[in-house]
Design a protein around this motif. Structure first.
Motif, short mmCIF file in Angstrom:
data_model
loop_
_atom_site.label_atom_id
_atom_site.label_comp_id
_atom_site.label_asym_id
_atom_site.label_seq_id
_atom_site.Cartn_x
_atom_site.Cartn_y
_atom_site.Cartn_z
N ARG A 1 0.83 -1.21 0.00
CA ARG A 1 0.00 0.00 0.00
C ARG A 1 0.87 1.26 0.00
O ARG A 1 0.57 2.25 -0.65
CB ARG A 1 -0.92 -0.01 1.21
N LYS B 1 -12.83 3.56 -5.29
CA LYS B 1 -12.83 3.13 -3.89
C LYS B 1 -12.00 4.11 -3.05
O LYS B 1 -11.15 4.83 -3.57
CB LYS B 1 -12.27 1.72 -3.77
N THR C 1 -9.81 4.72 0.66
CA THR C 1 -9.18 4.16 1.85
C THR C 1 -9.02 5.28 2.88
O THR C 1 -8.59 6.38 2.54
CB THR C 1 -7.80 3.57 1.53
N THR D 1 -12.65 1.48 2.74
CA THR D 1 -11.87 0.60 3.61
C THR D 1 -11.19 1.47 4.66
O THR D 1 -10.63 2.52 4.32
CB THR D 1 -10.78 -0.13 2.79
N ILE E 1 -8.21 1.64 7.33
CA ILE E 1 -6.96 1.05 7.83
C ILE E 1 -6.67 1.73 9.16
O ILE E 1 -6.40 2.93 9.21
CB ILE E 1 -5.78 1.33 6.89
#
Lengths: 153, 721
Positions: free
Chosen positions: B5, B45, B47, B79, B81
């Protein structure tokens, strides 16, 4: 090294253990990569490690591997998946009956066993069935609701 | 977790929003991609990166909802993290109910910045003013409808680096469609089917298993270690660094056996006051320092001329008592150190590990993985340092897990407090004067005294007992003309301390709301009517009225008329506003007290909870329910026990928790305030529980319980007195 043959989730397995008294939990988690059962106390006091042995709830942290030979072990993984949970697991999901979820394995396993003998448990029956299981997050009422819901599914 | 990532963010196409003020963020990092809050990827998407972790509270879904709301992007494309020091910005650790008000506010503004940028990009593409466009479902289109352009098209193959714009407009709460919805957590399906990966489940190639060997008593040191005593156990060996002892083996069970069977001769430990005498000892110890924290009117003078009521309350040392013992995996290499930990403060642990290994923090990457619930600073911090030290010593990756006994004996504890309250009423039965003080040991936090670096001689234990105890909410939330609140700090503490859910408030609210009931009873006033005399805040009155109505509260003084029969029943309530600035919580409950045994059974609890804007009502409800039941467990059962030599609460028999048959019926009413800021709900509902139980027991029996835990044995003794 001695080898022990038994069934896990309907699959024949043969595992080696240098110590006949090694608890089943360590072999499930480390040799068979089944992480559903959790280590909570190693004393059989909390229920996080629960599995079924020949259909009955057992605390795998105090179940010596030598006593499991020839038997059939069922872990939480056998009942369903996140995409296809069985009715007990689905009830836990519907009730959002987890916070940290570390105890959830034991709660689900105790419920799976309960429903075999008591398919439609009342709240009181659910409380009794889980009386030997500990939850630290305080999720008790949701877990109990999940048990009752599973009996209605 | 995903090492690629970093590379992706450094080089790939994306729209990235990071800390706006380099160097002014809470330790901004070297590379901008490491300061990212939000990355919008070419596939549309998103993050979200955060140092606030989800220890089972559902905060990941909260952050996803906040981001989805601001960005007009479906929640399932987001998402979160949480807690990887290699890739998340440091905007604070998790604690003090800060996840929503602080962590959530940062993420909301980053999302608003991204939204504004996407609208600006859309404006160019569609040749329309940005304020005529909207971003919904991942598509920028004209407000009135019409052809739009997707987020992925807008980003294309390009890279946009933005700083958080504090002026980027946020969406108006009235337009919210995602915030406020009870969206189900995505971790629960995996947790319910045994597929969720906890730190306990983390494995890396070549990993060895380790167990620590803690002393037999606090302060005891190993005088002799008989390594031959574990020779029969395959591949097991001892690691000794100064006074720090551990065993390592290839096989986990071998490590467990070795830890049990290793023969060690320990020196005498420090004597400690037996837990049974601790309250008295605290009461007679002269405080090291006193600090008046609230002063209004002249409480001592007003009390001197009045008929006073005085009471002393005690809150014991308690353990976090995490259901799974603390665990950490560490891989210490010359090129860098990786630590997987369930800590609530990944950057704090990074510093701890760096100090322990005497290397730069930049060489340490701490990756959060869920553990068993931690409720503050449990053993996770120590376990991370243990694992790192052992990995370095053996030159291999190590998985270190504490035993049940390690966790209950050695986790840093929530402190004991003695609370004294003196009060007097005026001729109309209103509170004239109030003087309260809290006496106890205080901080410092775990970082100053992690077990293994101290035992290994790599760090000096920070002195314990310094600082003023947490005394928020020791002043009542009611109008009182003469008020004094004093914090008294003891010089020392027998047990290492840290934050345990609702630190300080758990004890102060117990004292304040118990004493309010004692005052009400002294003038035969209904406990709710008595409290309402001194309250004008409508939000306070609303939660009290709601909790009372849900219980079916009938106004009358306590105690209830004398009851015959084997069980006595009663009802009690408590109210508080968290830190006098945050959540409003009122709680009412019904109890049964068994005459023969003294056992208290709480049969029903109603709670009204107002924390401002609600992000996820189901997650909030789960959290509030958990706060209440966990505190009921702490109130009825929990106390760290010692016999004068060592801690003797070592398992679930000697440190019991609330069990399922004793789970009460629990009803929680959530009061939403869409136009007001959100406060965190991680702790507030804990604070009124103990007083509500004590007040209900008083109502049932006429007996006032002033020292926690309210064990059956203690109640039985009082009943027969």
């Amino acid at each position: 090294m001695p080898t022990y043959k038994f069934k896990v989730n309907d699959r024949d397995v043969s595992v080696e253990s240098w110590d006949p008294d090694q608890p089943l939990l360590y072999l499930l988690r480390n040799t068979l990569d089944l992480h559903g059962p959790k280590f909570g106390c190693g004393l059989g006091q909390c229920g996080a490690c629960a599995v079924l042995v020949d259909g009955k709830v057992a605390r795998s942290c105090v179940t010596p591997i030598r006593t499991v030979a020839g038997k059939s072990v069922t872990t939480i993984e056998a009942f369903g998946t996140p995409e296809n949970p069985d009715k007990v697991q689905a009830a836990f999901i519907a009730e959002q009956a987890a916070q940290c979820g570390y105890c959830t394995n034991g709660m689900v396993m105790a419920t799976e066993a309960l429903l075999k003998t008591t398919p439609h448990p009342t709240l009181e029956q659910a409380k009794t069935a889980l009386s030997g299981h500990l939850c630290r997050c305080g999720t008790h009422t949701r877990i109990l609701a999940a048990v009752v819901r599973a009996g209605k599914a | 977790m995903n090492p690629t990532r970093r590379t992706l963010l450094k080089t790939g196409a994306a729209l990235i929003v990071s800390f706006s003020l380099k160097g002014q963020g809470p330790t901004a990092q070297a590379a901008p991609e490491l300061d990212s809050f939000i990355a919008v990827h070419p596939d549309g998407k998103v993050t979200v990166f955060t140092s606030h972790v989800d220890p089972g509270t559902g905060i990941r879904m909260v952050y996803a909802q906040i981001t989805a709301e601001e960005m007009g992007i479906p929640v399932d494309r987001i998402t979160v993290i949480d807690g990887d020091t290699g890739i998340v910005p440091n905007h604070g650790g998790t604690g003090g109910s800060s996840g929503v008000p602080r962590g959530g506010a940062d993420i909301r503004q980053a999302a608003a910045t991204a939204r504004k940028a996407l609208l600006d990009l859309g404006a160019k593409k569609l040749s329309a003013p940005a304020d005529s466009l909207t971003l919904e479902g991942g598509i920028v289109r004209p407000n009135g409808g019409g052809t739009g352009v997707s987020v992925s098209e807008l980003i294309g193959g390009k890279r946009f680096d933005l700083k958080v714009d504090p002026k980027a407009p946020q969406r108006k709460p009235a337009t919210y469609t995602v915030v406020g919805k009870p969206i189900l957590r995505t971790d629960v399906p995996r947790k319910s089917t045994g597929r969720f990966a906890y730190v306990h489940d983390h494995k890396i190639p070549g990993m060895l298993h380790a167990r620590v060997i803690r002393p037999t008593a606090i302060g005891a040191k190993p005088e002799a270690v008989d390594e031959a005593s574990i020779r029969a156990i395959p591949d097991a060996r001892v690691v000794r660094l100064g006074d720090f002892l551990a065993v390592v083996a290839k096989d986990e069970w071998a490590a467990v056996r070795a830890a049990r069977e290793l023969k060690v001769t320990w020196s005498e430990g420090r004597a400690m006051t037996p837990s049974a005498n601790l309250a008295a000892e605290i009461a007679r110890t002269k405080p090291e320092r006193e600090q008046e924290v609230v002063k209004k009117g002249d409480a001592p003078a007003a009390l001197a001329g009045a008929k006073t009521l005085k009471a002393t309350y005690y809150w014991p040392f308690q353990s976090h008592a995490s259901l799974g013992p603390s665990c950490s995996v560490a891989d210490v290499k010359d090129s860098g150190v990786s630590v997987w930990s369930s800590t609530q403060d990944v950057f704090g642990v990074r510093g701890l590990v760096a100090r322990t290994l005497n290397i730069q923090p930049a060489k340490v990457r701490v990756v959060y993985m869920d553990g068993s619930g931690s409720y503050g600073s449990n053993g996770a911090y120590d376990a991370a340092a243990d694992a790192a030290l052992i990995s370095k010593a053996v030159g291999a990756p190590v998985r270190l897990q504490w035993s049940r006994q390690d966790e209950l004996v050695w986790d840093p504890k929530g402190p004991a407090h003695m609370l004294e309250v003196t009060g007097a009423l005026d001729k109309d039965g209103r509170i004239l004067a109030w003087d309260s003080s809290a006496i106890g040991p205080a901080g410092p936090q775990w970082t100053g005294s992690a077990l293994s670096p101290v035992a290994a001689g790599l760090a000096t234990a920070a002195p314990q007992g310094q600082g003023v105890p947490v005394i928020q909410n020791l002043d009542p939330p009611y109008a009182i003309p003469n008020l004094r609140v004093t914090g008294k700090q003891l010089k020392d503490t027998p047990i290492r301390l840290s934050n345990l859910r609702a630190p300080g408030k758990i004890a102060t609210v117990f004292a304040v709301e118990s004493f309010m009931d004692e005052l009400a009873a002294s003038v035969a006033s209904d406990p709710i009517a008595f409290r309402k005399q001194g309250l004008t805040d409508p939000r306070a009155l609303a939660v009290i009225d709601k909790a009372a109505a849900m219980l079916g509260w009938k106004p009358r003084p306590s105690p209830a008329p004398k009851q015959t029969g084997p069980k006595m029943t009663g009802r009690g309530m408590a109210y508080m506003r968290y830190k006098h600035a945050e959540n409003y919580v009122a709680m009412a409950m019904e109890v049964e007290v068994e005459k023969a045994t003294g056992k208290i059974r709480v049969t029903r609890i109603t709670c009204a909870h107002d924390c401002g804007l609600i992000i996820n009502p189901d997650g909030l409800r789960n959290q509030v329910e958990g706060n209440i039941l966990q505190t009921l467990s702490r109130t009825l059962h929990e106390e760290v026990l010692s016999d004068g030599k060592r801690i003797t609460s070592v398992d679930w028999v000697s440190y019991p928790l609330l069990r399922f048959p004793d789970a009460p019926k629990l009803e929680v009413a959530l009061i939403n305030q869409p136009e007001l800021p959100s406060h965190g709900a991680g702790e507030a509902a804990c604070a009124p529980v103990a007083a509500a139980v004590a007040n209900a027991v008083f109502d049932a029996t006429g007996i006032r319980l002033r020292d926690v835990p309210f064990t059956a044995a203690k109640v039985k003794l009082k009943l027969s007195a």
